[in-house]
Design an enzyme around this catalytic site. Structure first.
Site, PDB file in Angstrom:
ATOM      1  N   GLU A  65      -9.338   0.531   5.242  1.00  0.00           N
ATOM      2  CA  GLU A  65      -9.743   0.105   3.899  1.00  0.00           C
ATOM      3  C   GLU A  65      -9.458  -1.394   3.725  1.00  0.00           C
ATOM      4  O   GLU A  65     -10.342  -2.172   3.375  1.00  0.00           O
ATOM      5  CB  GLU A  65      -8.970   0.924   2.865  1.00  0.00           C
ATOM      6  CG  GLU A  65      -9.278   0.547   1.428  1.00  0.00           C
ATOM      7  CD  GLU A  65      -8.368   1.260   0.439  1.00  0.00           C
ATOM      8  OE1 GLU A  65      -8.700   1.272  -0.757  1.00  0.00           O
ATOM      9  OE2 GLU A  65      -7.309   1.799   0.851  1.00  0.00           O
ATOM     10  N   HIS A  66      -8.208  -1.804   3.953  1.00  0.00           N
ATOM     11  CA  HIS A  66      -7.798  -3.208   3.868  1.00  0.00           C
ATOM     12  C   HIS A  66      -7.373  -3.678   5.260  1.00  0.00           C
ATOM     13  O   HIS A  66      -6.543  -3.029   5.894  1.00  0.00           O
ATOM     14  CB  HIS A  66      -6.610  -3.387   2.914  1.00  0.00           C
ATOM     15  CG  HIS A  66      -6.817  -2.809   1.551  1.00  0.00           C
ATOM     16  ND1 HIS A  66      -6.289  -1.580   1.172  1.00  0.00           N
ATOM     17  CD2 HIS A  66      -7.474  -3.288   0.465  1.00  0.00           C
ATOM     18  CE1 HIS A  66      -6.622  -1.329  -0.077  1.00  0.00           C
ATOM     19  NE2 HIS A  66      -7.343  -2.342  -0.541  1.00  0.00           N
ATOM     20  N   HIS A  84       1.737   3.015  -3.318  1.00  0.00           N
ATOM     21  CA  HIS A  84       0.762   3.781  -4.095  1.00  0.00           C
ATOM     22  C   HIS A  84       1.118   5.258  -4.131  1.00  0.00           C
ATOM     23  O   HIS A  84       1.191   5.866  -5.191  1.00  0.00           O
ATOM     24  CB  HIS A  84      -0.642   3.612  -3.503  1.00  0.00           C
ATOM     25  CG  HIS A  84      -1.355   2.402  -3.979  1.00  0.00           C
ATOM     26  ND1 HIS A  84      -1.720   2.199  -5.285  1.00  0.00           N
ATOM     27  CD2 HIS A  84      -1.787   1.302  -3.304  1.00  0.00           C
ATOM     28  CE1 HIS A  84      -2.339   1.041  -5.412  1.00  0.00           C
ATOM     29  NE2 HIS A  84      -2.386   0.476  -4.221  1.00  0.00           N
ATOM     30  N   GLN A 120       0.821  -1.209   0.000  1.00  0.00           N
ATOM     31  CA  GLN A 120       0.000   0.000   0.000  1.00  0.00           C
ATOM     32  C   GLN A 120       0.851   1.254   0.000  1.00  0.00           C
ATOM     33  O   GLN A 120       0.504   2.252  -0.630  1.00  0.00           O
ATOM     34  CB  GLN A 120      -0.933  -0.003   1.208  1.00  0.00           C
ATOM     35  CG  GLN A 120      -1.964  -1.111   1.171  1.00  0.00           C
ATOM     36  CD  GLN A 120      -2.688  -1.191  -0.159  1.00  0.00           C
ATOM     37  OE1 GLN A 120      -3.413  -0.282  -0.535  1.00  0.00           O
ATOM     38  NE2 GLN A 120      -2.493  -2.287  -0.882  1.00  0.00           N
ATOM     39  N   HIS A 161     -54.603  15.339   1.016  1.00  0.00           N
ATOM     40  CA  HIS A 161     -54.129  13.986   1.295  1.00  0.00           C
ATOM     41  C   HIS A 161     -55.253  13.163   1.930  1.00  0.00           C
ATOM     42  O   HIS A 161     -55.515  12.010   1.546  1.00  0.00           O
ATOM     43  CB  HIS A 161     -52.936  14.015   2.263  1.00  0.00           C
ATOM     44  CG  HIS A 161     -51.616  14.305   1.611  1.00  0.00           C
ATOM     45  ND1 HIS A 161     -51.321  15.514   1.053  1.00  0.00           N
ATOM     46  CD2 HIS A 161     -50.519  13.512   1.447  1.00  0.00           C
ATOM     47  CE1 HIS A 161     -50.089  15.481   0.577  1.00  0.00           C
ATOM     48  NE2 HIS A 161     -49.578  14.265   0.793  1.00  0.00           N
TER      49      HIS A 161
END
Length: 442
Positions: A336-337, A271, A268, A429
């Site tokens: 996230e992971h 990235h 990761q 209504h």
């Protein structure tokens, strides 16, 4: 100069742990004011001038010299040619990954994506109709790296959901088209593809131009300009999420080879510099072993400078009192992971409530989920896994309620509705309900 990756070392027994922990987790999703203003200008320009503005910005930002939108659209023949031109081993890998992703999302659709209805005792039909979106746009990043996996993960669930038309946009700086990305579009069933990116691509999809069709929803990650543009067009179209930097959290009991965990943190960190890798483990000697492997393996990485900065600025190796405490901290982070790198991952999985995706066991590297395991790799970041879900078939469907009230049912429901409507002061209504009554309301 020798690069070093020095993740922050923390212990939950430290008196300053809470403050240090919160400081390390902090990441601001606020977009720079200059970017916000530039994006606003681009969106407005594309909305007003359409194709001409898209061409101008593509020339300026991607360095492409084109005279018309025709030069920016990829034909199905080009996509197929890219697939046919790949080495056999890449073609097979792409097809096998696509097959697994499709299989997973087909199972997802069967589980939660079907219409249903029932009739109650008076014959009234109640239910839900699930229908696919007509047209979606998928944004595929194409700047620092090419991401064919993003094509599969965005296009295949849309295709499985039954979306009528899938429009892909992907920037190609200097005109460099990645064959794997084009081939993935062919394999995934993309309907039309354009070599445009940035805020101008988001604007073209959201508002439509003479060439780029207006879509109902835009999915896929991008840079700060793309994220800002998606926020601004939300409401005109739907969006999946606003993605932050990538994250991985490893819960380790010390049974996994330390070099495996070090490389998972790298996966990761490579990235970008803002990505975050955290290890939670109750074994101090194991944490030391992971740090040694980080030091040993870093020089072998092509993206070593990015990894070093990511781990040094945002990474952390945290010693906990127990695996139970590690699970509790993981729930606070909502990563996230989330890798459960343990001999007995199913012991800890019930304690884990918040994560984009949970990878169970030492052999389940996060990278397998990125490419070919099957579940979607578009995941909530920045703690939003507390209330958000991975991209899925459900993101490309919408639900309509079905109501068919029988004559008998109208006699009961009409009285209830009229009473409540009069209570709210909404006479029409109430009277609309009362007109269906056989016996006038007393």
């Amino acid at each position: 100069m020798t690069l070093q990756a020095a993740p922050l070392r923390l212990s939950t027994e430290s008196a300053t742990f809470e403050a240090d922990f919160k400081a390390r987790l902090h990441w601001s999703a606020d977009t720079d004011a200059a970017i916000e203003q530039r994006v606003a200008d681009i969106l407005a320009d594309v909305q007003q001038r359409g194709d001409a503005a898209v061409i101008e910005y593509t020339q300026r930002f991607d360095g492409l010299s084109v005279a018309s939108m025709a030069a920016l659209e990829l034909t199905q023949a080009e996509l197929k040619a890219a697939f046919d031109g790949l080495p056999e081993v890449q073609r097979q890998a792409l097809e096998q990954a696509a097959r697994r992703v499709r299989s997973y999302h087909e199972a997802q659709k069967k589980a939660s994506g079907e219409s249903w209805s029932y009739r109650d005792e008076d014959g009234t039909l109640l239910g839900q109709k699930v229908t696919p979106l007509d047209r979606v746009g998928i944004y595929v990043p194409g700047g620092k790296a090419a991401y064919p996996s993003s094509v599969l993960m965005n296009a295949i669930p849309a295709h499985v959901a039954g979306v009528g038309e899938i429009i892909m946009v992907v920037p190609t700086p200097k005109g460099e088209k990645n064959p794997l990305v084009l081939a993935a579009a062919y394999v995934a069933g993309v309907s039309r593809a354009f070599t445009i990116g940035g805020a101008q691509a988001v604007a073209a999809l959201a508002y439509g131009t003479a060439t780029v069709p207006k879509v109902d929803k835009i999915t896929g990650p991008g840079n700060a300009y793309v994220a800002s543009a998606k926020k601004r067009v939300f409401g005109t179209v739907g969006i999946d999420m606003i993605a932050g930097p990538s994250e991985i959290l490893v819960l380790a009991d010390g049974s996994t080879p330390a070099d495996w965990v070090a490389m998972d943190l790298f996966s990761q960190a490579e990235h970008d510099e803002l990505a975050q890798g955290i290890l939670l483990c109750p074994d101090a000697s194991y944490i030391e072993a992971v740090q040694r492997e980080i030091d040993r393996l870093l020089p072998t990485m092509p993206r070593a400078a990015i990894i070093a900065k990511s781990l040094s600025d945002r990474g952390a190796l945290i010693q906990t009192r127990s695996m139970e405490e590690a699970c509790a901290i993981s729930n606070r982070i909502a990563p996230e992971h989330l890798e459960v790198s343990s001999n007995d991952p199913h012991r800890w999985e019930p304690l884990l409530k918040h994560a984009g995706a949970i990878f169970l066991g030492a052999f389940t590297s996060e990278s397998l989920g990125d490419y070919c395991a099957g579940p979607n790799h578009v995941l909530p970041t920045s703690g939003t896994a507390r209330f958000s879900s991975p991209l899925g078939v459900y993101d490309f469907q919408k639900r309509s309620s079905l109501i068919e009230v029988s004559e008998a049912g109208a006699q009961t429901l009409g009285l209830i509705a009229a009473e409540l409507a009069y209570g709210e002061g909404l006479q029409a209504h109430a009277q609309a309900a009362e007109m269906r009554l056989k016996t006038p309301r007393a």
